[in-house]
Design a protein around this motif. Structure first.
Motif, PDB file in Angstrom:
ATOM      1  N   GLU A 153     -32.952 -37.127   5.103  1.00  0.00           N
ATOM      2  CA  GLU A 153     -32.534 -38.502   4.891  1.00  0.00           C
ATOM      3  C   GLU A 153     -31.557 -38.900   5.987  1.00  0.00           C
ATOM      4  OE1 GLU A 153     -30.910 -39.073   1.071  1.00  0.00           O
ATOM      5  OE2 GLU A 153     -32.720 -38.465  -0.003  1.00  0.00           O
TER       6      GLU A 153
ATOM      7  N   ARG B 244     -36.013 -39.264  10.960  1.00  0.00           N
ATOM      8  CA  ARG B 244     -36.905 -40.402  10.745  1.00  0.00           C
ATOM      9  C   ARG B 244     -36.979 -40.755   9.256  1.00  0.00           C
ATOM     10  NH1 ARG B 244     -40.205 -35.889  11.040  1.00  0.00           N
ATOM     11  NH2 ARG B 244     -42.038 -35.850   9.669  1.00  0.00           N
TER      12      ARG B 244
ATOM     13  N   PRO C 141     -38.559 -41.630   5.530  1.00  0.00           N
ATOM     14  CA  PRO C 141     -39.489 -40.819   4.722  1.00  0.00           C
ATOM     15  C   PRO C 141     -40.952 -41.206   4.899  1.00  0.00           C
ATOM     16  CG  PRO C 141     -38.189 -42.304   3.329  1.00  0.00           C
ATOM     17  CD  PRO C 141     -37.574 -42.331   4.689  1.00  0.00           C
ATOM     18  N   ASP C 142     -41.225 -42.438   5.271  1.00  0.00           N
ATOM     19  CA  ASP C 142     -42.614 -42.878   5.470  1.00  0.00           C
ATOM     20  C   ASP C 142     -42.947 -43.063   6.956  1.00  0.00           C
ATOM     21  OD1 ASP C 142     -43.104 -42.986   2.698  1.00  0.00           O
ATOM     22  OD2 ASP C 142     -42.124 -44.953   2.595  1.00  0.00           O
ATOM     23  N   GLU C 143     -42.101 -42.534   7.821  1.00  0.00           N
ATOM     24  CA  GLU C 143     -42.288 -42.705   9.265  1.00  0.00           C
ATOM     25  C   GLU C 143     -42.838 -41.424   9.872  1.00  0.00           C
ATOM     26  OE1 GLU C 143     -39.629 -44.642  12.873  1.00  0.00           O
ATOM     27  OE2 GLU C 143     -38.635 -43.364  11.390  1.00  0.00           O
ATOM     28  N   SER C 144     -43.887 -41.536  10.648  1.00  0.00           N
ATOM     29  CA  SER C 144     -44.467 -40.351  11.292  1.00  0.00           C
ATOM     30  C   SER C 144     -43.606 -39.928  12.474  1.00  0.00           C
ATOM     31  CB  SER C 144     -45.882 -40.659  11.782  1.00  0.00           C
ATOM     32  OG  SER C 144     -45.839 -41.499  12.921  1.00  0.00           O
TER      33      SER C 144
ATOM     34  N   GLY D 255     -49.842 -39.705  10.222  1.00  0.00           N
ATOM     35  CA  GLY D 255     -49.262 -39.295   8.926  1.00  0.00           C
ATOM     36  C   GLY D 255     -47.829 -38.865   9.047  1.00  0.00           C
ATOM     37  N   GLY D 256     -46.992 -39.181   8.041  1.00  0.00           N
ATOM     38  CA  GLY D 256     -45.564 -38.838   8.072  1.00  0.00           C
ATOM     39  C   GLY D 256     -45.322 -37.499   7.410  1.00  0.00           C
TER      40      GLY D 256
END
Length: 213
Positions: A4, A86, A88-91, A212-213
């Motif tokens: 995080e 980065r 949580p939804d970032e590749s 994909g992250g």
């Protein structure tokens, strides 16, 4: 697992003083190298002008080449932290793309676009020792990025390959722009093409490694 994002703690007074000393030494060295050439300046001279001991210089910069190529540690930190911190939804590639565009927008030295950079790269080109250290620096970034990917992106089957290709793509875009500036073109005329090549490079990488992250 992606960490995080957390607020960076303020550096202590001691740390700020160390950073200021490091920057002063680097600025003095760069000025001397620009004026007389890298090979004509000694570490002892840098220490004398910066008003520190030669040992202090080496405490901050293990090799003479690091006095000029002083942003290698910063490059390692920026690339790895972009991946580790980065969203949580970032590749990983999305985070690295955002970093590259941010550096470009800020005209950061690691972003590749500023009219002063031509002088910097001319000194590097003229020195075999600096060229060798620059290549080592690229390898250090690549290895650190591979480690960060291995730790945070288990979906990648080969993090070392992903890191190598990503760093190579970024370097290729950077080098094209650097060469054109060495030939006399101004940064303002190159920025749009540089951004287009960066975007194309990351589009190609995402086509290979996915988003994909």
């Amino acid at each position: 697992m992606v960490e995080e994002k957390k607020a960076e703690p303020e550096p202590s007074l001691r740390e700020r003083k160390k950073q200021a000393t490091r920057q002063r030494i680097s600025n003095v060295a760069t000025g001397l190298f620009v004026a007389r050439g890298f090979d004509e300046v000694t570490v002892a001279e840098v220490a004398r002008v910066a008003e520190v001991s030669a040992m202090t210089v080496f405490n901050y910069f293990p090799r003479k080449e690091d006095l000029f190529l002083d942003r290698i540690p910063e490059a390692v930190e920026l690339f790895t932290e972009a991946v580790r911190r980065r969203g949580p939804d970032e590749s990983p590639l999305a985070a690295l793309r955002a970093l590259a565009l941010r550096l470009l927008g800020r005209r950061h030295p690691l972003g590749g676009l500023d009219d002063d950079f031509a002088h910097f790269w001319r000194i590097v080109v003229d020195s075999p020792a600096l060229r060798a250290r620059a290549r080592e620096g690229v390898e250090e970034v690549e290895e650190a990025l591979a480690q960060a990917l291995a730790e945070t992106a288990p979906e990648l089957p080969d993090p070392h390959l992903a890191a190598a290709v990503t760093v190579a793509a970024y370097r290729a875009v950077y080098v094209v722009t650097a060469r054109r500036m060495l030939e006399g073109e101004r940064a303002a005329t190159l920025v749009d093409g540089h951004r287009v090549r960066l975007e194309a490079a990351f589009d190609a990488l995402e086509g290979v490694f996915g988003t994909g992250g």
